[in-house]
Design an enzyme around this catalytic site. Structure first.
Site, mmCIF file in Angstrom:
data_model
loop_
_atom_site.group_PDB
_atom_site.id
_atom_site.type_symbol
_atom_site.label_atom_id
_atom_site.label_comp_id
_atom_site.label_asym_id
_atom_site.label_seq_id
_atom_site.Cartn_x
_atom_site.Cartn_y
_atom_site.Cartn_z
ATOM 1 N N PRO A 1 0.904 -1.282 0.443
ATOM 2 C CA PRO A 1 0.207 0.193 0.148
ATOM 3 C C PRO A 1 0.947 1.312 -0.020
ATOM 4 O O PRO A 1 1.648 1.481 0.751
ATOM 5 C CB PRO A 1 -0.341 0.115 1.760
ATOM 6 C CG PRO A 1 -0.373 -1.114 2.202
ATOM 7 C CD PRO A 1 0.881 -2.391 1.064
ATOM 8 N N ASP B 1 5.950 3.562 1.070
ATOM 9 C CA ASP B 1 4.951 2.411 2.004
ATOM 10 C C ASP B 1 4.346 2.521 3.135
ATOM 11 O O ASP B 1 5.242 2.972 3.973
ATOM 12 C CB ASP B 1 6.056 1.420 2.200
ATOM 13 C CG ASP B 1 5.607 0.323 3.036
ATOM 14 O OD1 ASP B 1 4.578 0.232 3.337
ATOM 15 O OD2 ASP B 1 6.136 -1.153 3.177
ATOM 16 N N HIS B 2 3.161 3.384 2.820
ATOM 17 C CA HIS B 2 1.929 3.523 4.117
ATOM 18 C C HIS B 2 2.068 2.407 4.966
ATOM 19 O O HIS B 2 1.620 3.296 5.984
ATOM 20 C CB HIS B 2 0.704 3.826 3.538
ATOM 21 C CG HIS B 2 0.399 4.815 3.914
ATOM 22 N ND1 HIS B 2 0.755 5.700 5.342
ATOM 23 C CD2 HIS B 2 -0.616 5.690 3.426
ATOM 24 C CE1 HIS B 2 -0.466 6.111 5.622
ATOM 25 N NE2 HIS B 2 -0.894 7.395 4.809
ATOM 26 N N ARG B 3 2.646 1.875 5.159
ATOM 27 C CA ARG B 3 2.786 0.893 6.261
ATOM 28 C C ARG B 3 3.294 1.056 7.259
ATOM 29 O O ARG B 3 3.739 0.158 8.579
ATOM 30 C CB ARG B 3 2.870 -0.600 5.993
ATOM 31 C CG ARG B 3 1.704 -1.493 5.254
ATOM 32 C CD ARG B 3 2.888 -3.082 4.655
ATOM 33 N NE ARG B 3 3.335 -3.137 3.970
ATOM 34 C CZ ARG B 3 4.241 -4.343 3.014
ATOM 35 N NH1 ARG B 3 3.630 -5.202 3.767
ATOM 36 N NH2 ARG B 3 5.711 -3.326 3.071
#
Length: 472
Positions: free
Chosen positions: A274, A444-446
């Site tokens: 994501p 990387d939105h994690r």
């Protein structure tokens, strides 16, 4: 990299005297096979990177029958990212080539046989001829089991002439001139150089390579063609007639190259992450002025951007982090800035390792070295797969803004556009002309959030707009 795999033959031992006495005169001990080591070894297709599943034979540096020394290059293999020399682990003779140039083989499968002595070349040749096809991935799966050669039914003296005959035949093969060689010595050239030479009708024989280890690269082919054209006369006319690049055949289906296959796998893998994007506009007048001042000392704009990015990452370690398993992330201990480079048939990201700790002049020299190796397809794995943050610059093509796809295993990639003059409003209400550059960061939105990227880009803007620290 070659690995040993010992072959075995049967041997019949003689009973000791004490045992013969107990068995009585004329008694015979039942024959029991005993394995002894032969001196024929297999050369396997090496795994040159963590993502490599098969490799393509670019060229054999040695011919069948040639003598090899430990550590000497035997074959050039095209992996998913680079061409690499594979060395021999043993002294001996290249007895049999199983996978020819231009063909591919699975990692771990047999590509050649190595004999310790000339006399054993015959045995290796017979093994090659008895094999129905080159080793496949399934055959490579049983490498742990020892292979046993059946004992020859004919006596050793009678077999000797056959060995001599095949040995002389192997020597003849070894001394034969390869189509892409001169005087029995193979010409090692990059795949692009070979394609270019074929398209332009240039003979690789006689061209002195300027690439690593004397490898012929594209610019050597172009220089050879230019030399022929300068010579004038019928030779130049012939070269001009042949030098018509082959066009694309519309409607044709072209299989992926090894590198394109690797890029495809990585892009598909990246879809599982994501991501989000944040854009920012830098004023680059001060950076451009610094570049003009130190350009004559070999400094490149790529090195300046990499250095500025690395210094900003020092203050924002989360942007330099990475998540691989979806359950945890790593604060990377090194700041390794990878920079995307377009090469023939694909894309590769040479890495400027510890970019925050190296001065701008050394960094620029290192970058030039990496680009030369990348275009010659000679990068080592650690020189392209150790990046922790990636730069992709299309500004030299006039692109003002674009989005980049996040490489698997990294936290962020920054897409850099062109520096262009723009009319901007000043703080005192006036209008002025300034040079500006737009960037988009994909993250990387994690692991990385919007506020993290915003803070990182603010820090980077301060460094670019006041770049004096870049030359310290």
């Amino acid at each position: 990299m070659s690995h040993s795999h010992l072959l075995h033959t049967t041997f019949v031992p003689t009973a000791p005297p004490s045992l013969r006495r107990r068995l009585g005169v004329g008694a015979h001990l039942p024959r029991k096979p005993h394995l002894i080591q032969s001196k024929i070894r297999e050369i396997f297709m090496p795994a040159l990177s963590s993502t490599m599943t098969e490799g393509k034979i670019v060229s054999w540096v040695k011919s069948e029958g040639d003598k090899l020394a430990k550590g000497e290059s035997v074959v050039v293999v095209e992996s998913d990212k680079a061409d690499m020399d594979v060395e021999s682990f043993y002294d001996g003779y290249l007895a049999a080539i199983i996978v020819d140039e231009g063909l591919s083989a699975a990692v771990g499968s047999t590509i050649a046989l190595l004999a310790e002595t000339e006399e054993e070349i015959a045995l290796a040749q017979s093994k090659k001829s008895s094999s129905p096809a080159p080793a496949s991935a399934s055959a490579a799966g049983g490498n742990d089991a020892p292979m046993v050669l059946e004992e020859m039914p004919s006596p050793v003296p009678a077999a000797a002439p056959a060995v001599a005959s095949v040995s002389s035949n192997a020597s003849a093969v070894g001394s034969a001139v390869h189509p892409a060689s001169e005087g029995g010595k193979r010409v090692v050239a990059s795949p692009y150089a070979k394609k270019l030479a074929k398209d332009l009708g240039v003979d690789l024989k006689g061209i002195v390579g300027s690439g690593p280890n004397g490898r012929v690269v594209a610019k050597d082919v172009e220089a050879a063609l230019a030399a022929v054209n300068v010579g004038g006369g019928s030779a130049a006319t012939t070269a001009a007639e042949v030098a018509k690049p082959s066009g694309v055949e519309l409607g044709s289906v072209v299989p992926f190259t090894t590198m394109q296959s690797a890029v495809s796998r990585n892009m598909v893998e990246s879809l599982a992450v994501p991501t989000f994007r944040v854009g920012y506009t830098f004023t680059t007048d001060a950076l451009d002025a610094l570049y003009k001042k130190i350009k004559s000392k070999g400094v490149t704009m790529t090195a300046l951007l990499a250095k500025a990015t690395a210094l900003a990452l020092v203050q924002h370690p989360v942007v330099n982090s990475s998540c691989r398993d979806g359950k945890s992330f790593t604060y990377n201990s090194h700041i390794n800035v990878a920079v995307a480079v377009a090469i023939d048939g694909g894309l590769i990201t040479p890495v400027l390792q510890d970019a925050d700790k190296i001065d701008i002049y050394s960094l620029s020299r290192k970058w030039k070295e990496l680009v030369d190796k990348a275009r010659a397809k000679q990068l080592q794995p650690q020189e392209y797969n150790s990046g922790t943050f990636t730069l992709s610059n299309l500004g030299m093509f006039g692109v003002d803004r674009f989005d980049a796809i996040l490489p698997p295993g990294t936290g962020a990639i920054m897409a850099v556009g062109a520096s262009e003059p723009a009319l901007v409003g000043t703080k005192d209400g006036r209008i002025g002309l300034k040079t500006q550059m737009q960037v988009n960061v994909t993250a990387d939105h994690r692991v990385i959030y919007g506020a993290d990227l915003a803070a990182f880009l603010q820090t980077l803007a301060k460094i670019i707009e006041d770049p004096n620290d870049l030359t310290l």
